[in-house]
Design a protein around this motif. Structure first.
Motif, PDB file in Angstrom:
ATOM      1  N   LEU A 166     -33.891  97.889 -90.697  1.00 41.29           N
ATOM      2  CA  LEU A 166     -34.040  97.208 -89.414  1.00 41.29           C
ATOM      3  C   LEU A 166     -34.427  98.181 -88.305  1.00 41.29           C
ATOM      4  N   LEU A 167     -33.797  99.364 -88.296  1.00 40.74           N
ATOM      5  CA  LEU A 167     -34.093 100.340 -87.245  1.00 40.74           C
ATOM      6  C   LEU A 167     -35.499 100.913 -87.398  1.00 40.74           C
ATOM      7  N   ASP A 168     -35.961 101.062 -88.640  1.00 42.80           N
ATOM      8  CA  ASP A 168     -37.349 101.485 -88.829  1.00 42.80           C
ATOM      9  C   ASP A 168     -38.307 100.448 -88.242  1.00 42.80           C
ATOM     10  N   GLU A 169     -38.024  99.176 -88.493  1.00 42.61           N
ATOM     11  CA  GLU A 169     -38.859  98.109 -87.947  1.00 42.61           C
ATOM     12  C   GLU A 169     -38.720  98.015 -86.429  1.00 42.61           C
ATOM     13  N   LEU A 170     -37.508  98.256 -85.923  1.00 39.01           N
ATOM     14  CA  LEU A 170     -37.297  98.245 -84.471  1.00 39.01           C
ATOM     15  C   LEU A 170     -38.201  99.266 -83.795  1.00 39.01           C
ATOM     16  N   ALA A 171     -38.271 100.474 -84.359  1.00 35.02           N
ATOM     17  CA  ALA A 171     -39.122 101.515 -83.781  1.00 35.02           C
ATOM     18  C   ALA A 171     -40.596 101.111 -83.835  1.00 35.02           C
ATOM     19  N   HIS A 172     -40.981 100.464 -84.956  1.00 35.04           N
ATOM     20  CA  HIS A 172     -42.373 100.010 -85.090  1.00 35.04           C
ATOM     21  C   HIS A 172     -42.689  98.940 -84.047  1.00 35.04           C
TER      22      HIS A 172
END
Length: 672
Positions: A115-121
């Protein structure tokens, strides 16, 4: 903000834990980086909603990582668009969100990472879109400036995502990417060394977090220099944990040497605020062929090795698959134990206590037994460790005590009870006929099924039931009883139990945590009342180290139990020290470490024999009976008889048996 996002935010407002986390999140944001309309209250409300949405996504039955992408976009739309906000938020969410809401399992952690990887994206995409929209209304020169600014912001965002904000070293995300790069796969072998600083938490507690941060920065600089000199790469996983990545290593030995070198590279102390803070570390090492394991798997294996080093009290440990399998098995058992205990799957087994001068069985020692559905029987020592680590030692002890007392209450000896009808013993097999049979007293059942066959030589062999035993169903006990170590195979005293000896006792071990529980004495007395077991037939064995202070809660509980008639035994005698004269002690147990040396073939025979002689004589002078534990060989039995030891417990005298087998031994019919 869309309706689902608003609903999630409203749910977050009703969750006190998420609301408390939002307060922490709002305080973490760098000053002057957000201009949310409505001020701090509105910003805190937004953060609470974002946190609630992430928690809901982690908990969802059908996981959708794009939920993180949408949170990142909404952060930018709500004027939380500075790269510094992304950096601070990502670190806080990764380290504290799950703990704040009580989610600590591996699946939740894995989902949050995605989720945090996608949040940054999503954050970066929304910023890019915002910049291009603004640039459309500008002239050519202004557009060029906006594009440069956008590229600069993207670089800042990428750096923030891939580096630790405190030390400036690559973070976990950068490490995973680094391990997946082609240059690492081209090397024949590679190794990871995770380094963890010891007692770092004490620095934060005593000197403050600012001092701890300065210490981490200094250590990071020292380790970075070490890595650069070796041509290795260094990452900071957060907190007090660093990772050294080595490529082209020749094998595990070279990786271990590197781990030893990096630990020696740490300074003995580091000056912080006028204090010389001692510095030392531990390391976990994994080495493998390049590409043999994924980056996540390598990191997990190195972390597991670090845990082993911590558990072993050693400077470093190397990952190996055999120990990892055992580690996983313990984890599975620890996870299943609470449910097994609640379901009654943890039961009592019983091992005979034998009077050594005539080999009479005077009672049974109760032991916990549990078989995990997938991994099989759990050794007693491991079961007790798991119970202690899981906070289940007290309820486990309660269940074992209740079952042992209920069983022992059935082993009555009166004019009408089954034990008065017969005197049973396990006789020795003669050299011509290896058969052994139950010897019946007056009124005993005469039946061919009472015959037993001796598996192996008559002297000291295990007794196994014959085929005829199926009719009378006495065979179960024969699986567990051994002859009591008689030198003469015709000796008639082997392993007998006679009504004249009195009703059999039952003993069980009591951990210090149980003993110090405020309701322990009342619980024991209640169980005795419920089961009808006479207090004098219950012997509670307490560890010697629990008796150091005759004025503490443990001594108070033992005094109350003594006055109620319960007998107190002391374990671990011969390896510790305690004030036994100030405690109501009726018997002591000599530890297996002392008994093992009584075998003439053991190197410690002379010293252990002298120690055992002195201890037995001393306790007899104090009118305290002595039981030897760990009696596993006939030579030990003979030596203990010569030393006038009272009782013995061990495989040479009797193996642990099921509760039903114990019933059969004492003359109770087996249930159909």
């Amino acid at each position: 903000m869309n309706e689902p996002a608003f609903a999630a935010m409203q749910h977050g407002e009703g969750d006190e834990r998420i609301a408390a986390f939002a307060v922490t999140w709002e305080r973490t944001l760098p000053a002057g980086t957000s201009f949310v309309r409505g001020g701090r209250a509105r910003r805190r409300q937004l953060l609470e909603g974002f946190a609630a949405r992430l928690v809901a996504a982690v908990r969802a039955a059908e996981f959708d990582r794009r939920d993180g992408y949408r949170v990142g976009q909404d952060m930018v739309l709500e004027a939380l668009a500075d790269p510094k906000i992304l950096l601070a938020s990502s670190q806080l969410l990764r380290e504290q969100l799950l703990g704040a809401v009580g989610l600590r399992d591996a699946r939740a952690a894995s989902r949050l990472t995605e989720l945090l990887d996608e949040l940054a994206h999503g954050f970066a995409t929304a910023m890019r879109t915002q910049v291009w929209v603004a640039a459309e209304s500008l002239g050519r020169g202004e557009r060029t400036a906006w594009r440069d600014r956008q590229r600069d912001l993207e670089r800042q965002v990428h750096h923030a995502l891939m580096h630790d904000p405190l030390t400036g070293l690559p973070n976990r995300a950068a490490l995973i990417a680094m391990l997946g790069e082609g240059r690492h796969h081209r090397a024949a072998r590679r190794a990871l060394c995770i380094v963890n600083l010891r007692r770092f938490g004490a620095v934060n507690q005593l000197l403050g977090h600012d001092a701890g941060d300065r210490l981490l920065v200094g250590i990071a600089q020292r380790l970075a220099t070490f890595a650069a000199e070796r041509g290795d790469e260094l990452a900071h996983l957060g907190g007090d944990t660093f990772v050294l990545v080595m490529t082209g290593v020749s094998g595990a030995d070279e990786a271990v040497k590197a781990a030893d070198a990096v630990l020696r590279a740490l300074p003995a102390s580091w000056p912080v605020d006028g204090h010389d803070v001692p510095v030392s570390g531990r390391a976990g090492v994994v080495e493998s062929a390049a590409g043999a394991a994924s980056p996540d798997e390598l990191l997990r294996q190195a972390s597991m090795a670090l845990d082993w080093a911590r558990h072993d009290g050693s400077a470093w440990a190397v990952y190996n698959s055999g120990r990892a399998t055992a580690h996983l098995r313990r984890h599975q058992r620890a996870h299943a134990l609470p449910e097994a205990l609640a379901a009654g799957a943890v039961t009592a087994a019983f091992q005979p206590i034998v009077r050594l001068h005539d080999h009479a069985i005077v009672g049974m020692h109760a032991l916990p037994r549990w078989a995990h559905p997938a991994t099989g029987p759990v050794p007693e020592a491991e079961l007790l460790r798991l119970a202690e680590q899981s906070g289940l030692l007290v309820p486990l002890g309660h269940r074992l005590l209740a079952e042992a007392c209920a069983r022992a209450a059935r082993w009555r000896l009166d004019d009408t009870g089954p034990l008065d009808r017969a005197s049973r013993r396990l006789g020795a097999a003669g050299p011509q006929d290896r058969a052994t049979r139950w010897q019946a007293g007056p009124g005993a059942v005469e039946d061919p099924a009472a015959q037993w066959h001796c598996d192996g030589p008559g002297d000291g062999a295990t007794l196994w039931p014959g085929d005829a035993a199926e009719d009378w169903r006495t065979g179960e006990a024969g699986k567990y009883l051994w002859r009591a170590g008689q030198q003469d195979p015709h000796d008639e005293r082997a392993g007998r139990w006679q009504p004249g000896d009195g009703a059999p006792i039952v003993t069980l071990d009591v951990a210090e945590a149980q003993l110090r529980h405020p309701d322990f004495a009342d619980t024991v007395i209640d169980i005795l009342r419920e089961t009808g077991l006479a207090p004098g037939r219950l012997h509670l064995a307490v560890p010697e180290h629990a008796l150091h202070d005759p004025t503490d809660a443990a001594a108070f509980a033992l005094d109350g139990l003594d006055r109620a008639g319960v007998r107190i035994a002391v374990t671990q005698v011969g390896i510790g020290h305690a004030n036994l004269t100030a405690t109501p002690v009726h018997s002591v147990r000599l530890e297996p470490q002392l008994i093992s040396g009584l075998d003439p073939n053991e190197p410690a025979h002379r010293s252990n024999l002298s120690m055992a002689t002195w201890l037995i004589s001393m306790f007899h002078d104090l009118s305290i009976s002595v039981t030897a534990t760990g009696v596993d060989h006939r030579g030990q039995t003979t030596a203990l008889q010569l030393l006038d030891c009272d009782h013995g417990l061990g495989r040479a005298l009797g193996k642990p048996m099921t509760a039903d087998a114990a019933d059969i031994l004492f003359g109770l019919p087996q249930a159909n």
